[in-house]
Design an enzyme around this catalytic site. Structure first.
Site, mmCIF file in Angstrom:
data_model
loop_
_atom_site.group_PDB
_atom_site.id
_atom_site.type_symbol
_atom_site.label_atom_id
_atom_site.label_comp_id
_atom_site.label_asym_id
_atom_site.label_seq_id
_atom_site.Cartn_x
_atom_site.Cartn_y
_atom_site.Cartn_z
ATOM 1 C CG ASP A 308 -53.722 2.019 15.769
ATOM 2 O OD1 ASP A 308 -53.327 0.647 16.058
ATOM 3 O OD2 ASP A 308 -52.918 2.585 15.040
ATOM 4 C CG ASP A 351 -50.991 1.912 19.004
ATOM 5 O OD1 ASP A 351 -51.242 0.839 18.848
ATOM 6 O OD2 ASP A 351 -50.436 2.553 18.325
#
Length: 454
Positions: A308, A351
């Site tokens: 992440d 993301d």
């Protein structure tokens, strides 16, 4: 010398699994002929064997009856000299190997052997006074006949005859039958080859035409095979089919091209992320299931790495979604350049990325890979709005050590990634049992609204 033009015989494709029809017809005919001739020879052999066996038995029964009748007096008076003289007459019967004349108490009164004791051949039977009837072995046959006087048994006559003369005669008979069968089989070879050629040659011409069309895609080729009505009908049907194929060839190629383009597009949509070019979540779910199935058979462990990005929301808010997408593409390129070609790299959405590492080796090696990914992904990114600094937090979960089921593995890898963020970001964290205590807080964090770049 007059020149002769030989007609070329069409050649059909041949292989061990699918022999040509010419060979099938000839082989079937020869097998059938051979089976009939072999059956006939076998029947004749068995018939001849049965006849000669009965002849030998009849001859031995006749000789034994004569000897038994003449031996009554010798047995009654226990005269061994007279018994031996009577048995000596068996020299006139060359098939008789030996004979014994027994008294009722089992004593041998007279004996006969075809040769002198020094030259006595190996016998097949041991003649016993208690023997009865016929005893047959492959090497000889023994016959026991009671010696009677006025209906009362006074002794037993035992004879043994060899079967070698019968076998020799049988062998001559079988040899003659086989010679005749071989001559008949040789004639059948010529006959069946002619029959096979008349049937197979027109079909082979059609095969040649079909192979020419297949190899050269020449739909103008036409067949001209003749012969039986079925062959003519097949040739006509082949020509009509070629006419139709010739008309549809251009349209078919056009349709196939469109179909390939559509299939490629569908495959991209199903398995690839349109922003980064990496594999997508759907592909990831299939591969992680396969990796879990293989995990129990591998020598070294495997791992799932959840990634992440830290600060990605700021890039979207300040530079816009286009630059956010550019940054995601750069992340994908760095992952591909850093990891092995066999590793599976996917973008799960937003993301978030995931990497499936198989055959990872030791824990130290896996930690080195995780640390390298953190360093690579935290390097500055050159975007249109300037250089931006975005780091990455990694959650690592090994399997089958930490999980054996897909949903459990995904949840624990995600939890490990959350622990890395909680510890200050720009780092990696391996899942451990203590992480489960923070699962409730992690779930609340996962349920908060997220900004996603697509």
């Amino acid at each position: 010398m007059k020149n002769l033009r030989l007609r070329r015989r069409p050649v059909a494709p041949q292989d061990a699994a699918h022999p040509p029809i010419r060979r099938l017809i000839a082989t079937f005919g020869l097998w059938l002929t051979g089976a009939l001739l072999a059956g006939f020879t076998l029947v004749m052999t068995l018939h001849e064997l049965n006849n000669r066996h009965h002849e030998l038995k009849d001859s031995l029964r006749t000789v034994a009856g004569i000897i038994a009748t003449n031996s009554e007096a010798a047995v009654m008076f226990a005269s061994d000299r007279e018994a031996n003289d009577i048995l000596a007459s068996l020299r006139a019967s060359p098939d008789v190997l030996q004979a014994r004349l027994f008294t009722p108490d089992g004593m041998t009164l007279g004996a006969y052997n075809r040769d002198t004791p020094e030259q006595r051949p190996d016998t097949c039977h041991t003649l016993q006074p208690e023997g009865q009837g016929w005893l047959t072995r492959w090497c000889g046959v023994a016959f026991y006949l009671p010696v009677q006087r006025h209906g009362e048994r006074v002794g037993t006559l035992a004879l043994e005859a060899e079967l070698r003369p019968m076998y020799l005669a049988l062998a001559r008979s079988v040899g003659f039958s086989m010679l005749v069968a071989l001559l008949a089989f040789g004639l059948s070879v010529l006959l069946w080859r002619r029959v096979a050629a008349r049937i197979a040659d027109p079909l082979a011409e059609l095969v040649d035409a079909a192979l020419h069309v297949w190899r050269h895609e020449d739909f103008e080729r036409r067949a001209s095979a003749a012969g039986a009505a079925e062959v003519v009908a097949l040739s006509s049907a082949f020509n009509r089919m070629m006419e139709q194929l010739q008309q549809r060839d251009v349209r078919l190629h056009h349709e196939l091209g469109q179909r390939r383009q559509a299939e490629a597009r569908l495959n991209d949509l199903a398995y690839f992320d349109n922003v980064t070019g990496l594999h997508n979540r759907h592909y990831f779910m299939e591969r992680i299931s396969q990796a879990l199935a293989r995990a129990g058979t591998q020598d070294s462990g495997s791992a799932l790495v959840y990634i992440d990005l830290d600060g990605f929301k700021r890039v979207n808010d300040t530079l816009g979604h286009d630059q956010g997408d550019a940054l995601l593409r750069m992340v994908g390129e760095r992952l591909q350049q850093t990891l092995r070609g066999s590793d599976v790299i996917c973008r799960l959405g937003g993301d978030e990325f995931a990497v499936i590492l198989e055959q990872t080796g030791s824990r130290a090696q896996l930690e080195a890979v995780a640390g390298l990914l953190v360093d690579v992904l935290s390097q500055p990114y050159a975007l249109a709005g300037g250089v931006d600094h975005v780091s990455a937090s990694l959650g690592v979960c090994t399997f089958p050590d930490h999980a054996r089921e897909r949903e459990v593995l995904l949840r624990r890898a995600d939890l490990a990634m959350y622990q890395a963020k909680q510890a200050g970001k720009r780092r990696y964290h391996f899942y451990n049992a203590d992480d489960a205590r923070g699962a409730a807080e992690h779930e609340r964090h996962r349920n908060e609204p997220q900004v996603t770049s697509w």
